[in-house]
Design an enzyme around this catalytic site. Sequence first.
Site, PDB file in Angstrom:
ATOM      1  N   SER A  23      65.463 -62.600  83.315  1.00 58.02           N
ATOM      2  CA  SER A  23      64.640 -62.661  84.527  1.00 58.02           C
ATOM      3  C   SER A  23      63.178 -62.752  84.119  1.00 58.02           C
ATOM      4  CB  SER A  23      64.865 -61.401  85.375  1.00 58.02           C
ATOM      5  OG  SER A  23      63.888 -61.302  86.398  1.00 58.02           O
ATOM      6  N   TYR A  71      65.226 -52.231  85.485  1.00 54.44           N
ATOM      7  CA  TYR A  71      65.685 -53.622  85.532  1.00 54.44           C
ATOM      8  C   TYR A  71      64.817 -54.498  84.646  1.00 54.44           C
ATOM      9  CZ  TYR A  71      66.841 -58.232  87.418  1.00 54.44           C
ATOM     10  OH  TYR A  71      67.212 -59.548  87.547  1.00 54.44           O
TER      11      TYR A  71
END
Length: 305
Positions: A184, A197
Amino acid sequence: MELLQQFFTALGLILCLQLMLKCIGFSKYLFPHLWGVLPTSFFQTMGEWAVVTGAGDGIGKAYSIELAHRGMNIVMISRTLEKMQKVALEIEQTTGRNVKIIQADFTKNKIYDHVEENLEGLEIGILVNNVGMLHSPDPCCFLAAPDNDENLINCNVISAVKMTRLVLKQMEQRRKGLILNISSAFGSFPCPLYALYSASKAFVTTFSKALRAEYKSKGIIIQAVTPYGVSTPMTKNQSTNMITKSSRDFVRESLNHVTHGSETFGCLAHAILGCIMNQVPTWVIHSSRLQECFLNIINAKLNKE
């Protein structure tokens, strides 16, 4: 005075070189034909089967469908059996490719013997380490999120390591293969309100780049895919726009760039956004006031719903 002039000349050359490198990077997305278009048979030359984790929906589903359209048999791995069965039927009916389903929960650590047994005997040419989860459905500070740290680390970090270890062995023996690790853009900088995350995706990106350096001489392509917005169930199926891509559109474009370096944003819009974000000082992103403002916007949106 002459020394100062030489300094500014050198600085100007460095800045021009940096700009030129950025332009070259953008050209991969703007003019892919200049970098060589992948033949339709490219993915099949890696091997017969593509393994996709988190394949029940979102990006994993899109990779399963698109790779089948590009000639691969598909191994779908996820905990959601009914979703995989539905996707498998779609793939078989529209492409005629074979699909194998393995039900496994990547938040658990005891699944890999089961996965390895079910992969035995398959010539795996492509691995897409896609499975992942957020710490919380909505952005929040670390202690405000559910205490699911172990689940997230198992799902986002351990899964990529374990699955790569299972598949990379045979790729090394055959001296060919493609591993795509779905990371990401939030892993490219320490992202407040997504702390765990962000850290997990930073691991995935670094892991991918290091592995690429180790195994590129053995004919194996390893790439980190670092998107910004993609509309998936994990992102609450956000409306698509210039930045937020549908999973199918994103995957189609990103697969055209698998030979273009150790990391790709996957599409032009995300590459431009990444370039902009790289110019924003970290202290701005880490500003308490900015975080507070962002949380207020999120809370107001949730209250309307």
